[in-house]
Design an enzyme around this catalytic site. Sequence first.
Site, mmCIF file in Angstrom:
data_model
loop_
_atom_site.group_PDB
_atom_site.id
_atom_site.type_symbol
_atom_site.label_atom_id
_atom_site.label_comp_id
_atom_site.label_asym_id
_atom_site.label_seq_id
_atom_site.Cartn_x
_atom_site.Cartn_y
_atom_site.Cartn_z
ATOM 1 C CE LYS A 116 -2.784 -0.429 -7.553
ATOM 2 N NZ LYS A 116 -2.072 -1.012 -6.400
ATOM 3 C CB SER A 118 1.783 -0.584 -7.208
ATOM 4 O OG SER A 118 0.732 -1.190 -6.475
ATOM 5 C CB SER A 151 0.698 -1.154 -3.323
ATOM 6 O OG SER A 151 1.866 -1.540 -3.980
HETATM 7 N N1 GLN Z 1 6.436 -2.572 -3.829
HETATM 8 C C1 GLN Z 1 5.967 -3.915 -3.630
HETATM 9 C C2 GLN Z 1 6.163 -4.717 -4.900
HETATM 10 O O1 GLN Z 1 6.697 -4.185 -5.807
HETATM 11 C C3 GLN Z 1 4.552 -3.909 -3.165
HETATM 12 C C4 GLN Z 1 3.564 -3.771 -4.254
HETATM 13 C C5 GLN Z 1 2.142 -3.853 -3.771
HETATM 14 O O2 GLN Z 1 1.835 -3.762 -2.589
HETATM 15 N N2 GLN Z 1 1.256 -4.076 -4.722
HETATM 16 O O3 GLN Z 1 5.809 -5.851 -4.996
#
Ligand code: GLN
Length: 446
Positions: free
Chosen positions: A52, A127, A151
């Site tokens: 990532k 994400s 995410s």
């Molecule tokens: N969808 C969540 C957010 O937008 C989690 C994102 C994540 O785990 N990095 O913050």
Amino acid sequence: ASYKRIAAVDDKVKAFITLDEENARSYAKQLDEALVGKVEKGLLYGLPIGIKDNIVTKGLKTTCASKILGDFEPVHDATVMGKIRSSEAIMIGKLNMDEFAMGSSTENSGFFQTRNPWNLDHVPGGSSGGSAASVAAGEVLFSLGSDTGGSVRQPASYCGVVGLKPTYGRVSRFGLVAFASSLDQIGPITRSVEDNAYLMQVIAGYDKMDSTSANVDVPDYLSSLTGDVQGLRIAVPKEYLAEGVNEDVRNKVLDALKVLEGLGATWEEVSLPHSKYAVATYYLLSSSEASANLARFDGVRYGVRSDNDKNLIEMYKESRSQGFGNEVKRRIMLGTFALSSGYYDAYYKKAQQVRTLIKKDFDEVLEKFDVIVGPTAPTTAFKIGEKTKDPLTMYANDILTIPVNLAGVPAISIPCGLSNGLPVGLQIIGKHFDESTVYRVAHAFE
Ligand code: GLN
């Protein structure tokens, strides 16, 4: 084979931001040459992995899918990258994501949209959308993502692959670009539970470079893959099968519970009463931490700088206005507001108190049960564009993953069937530092 596959499918899937082909080939060659007479191979010898793009890689562009870091080349490697290298895996390239890991669909990438390999009209989740899609599309054997509120698990669920969020403190965050430091964890995404345990074995462990890293022994995860769940006690929170969870998803989860019952486990309905506050709590805390963490992107120390040289403040302002996307700006504003004097007690402090209650809910249930089981997400992958107009609907999507980060416990998402041709994810949540039991239950399905 990995680059061939990428050449064949990545113009559709669009999982990768940066490929590192020259270095990958030369490292592979080096490994081949060293093989002669070599007694012990690394645990991931010669296997292709994607990373990532919020995990820093020395000399290789690390963008967090943000324009503000569009040309940023880190001067050092994240701790996990050193471990990956020692395991002799081959790093193929850097993967797309929501900008600074803020999002649930990879629609917030500052560069382009990654698509779900199961159906290109749907999101891959987020994400870590690129991390999940690259594994699902067969471009790499495994990848690393990061999980602050879901995410790793949610994109794994949407793409029909396996994703683990380790216990907070289990995997070093040194070199993971911080979003919400008290919640962030790096996690492995793979095709199978067995592969996942292999990758976890490599990345887990204490690191003195991360002050929140836990000095706790790392067990042999592979030896927990016995398939034996006889006598295992499973808790199923009623909030995890409630209204709002799609019926098909609920039924697949109930089917999975039947499989576990058939193998000698038992399950009971429980309650995690404070879960209903988790989304609000998470978005206050994570945005507050983000507003502080992202202050460093000022156009001076990293990345892109505006050429407005009227004065320092104008230069900061313009660099940040041009460099950050809308969602990131929204979080910075939310967080700055919540932390401002006069509001601190009402928002940030209150959210910290609720976080403690949420953690207590988990502790109490996990005192009596070995694992907690439920869906990973309320629905399968939604259509691209379906939720972009309303951030609150997008946030609500994280309702089943967020409480786990607030409690700091480990959880995995594994595929448990299809609904209308799209994968459904089963979430298995364990006690602090007990990834082994999580793997044992997950492996019972393989
Ligand atoms: N969808 C969540 C957010 O937008 C989690 C994102 C994540 O785990 N990095 O913050």
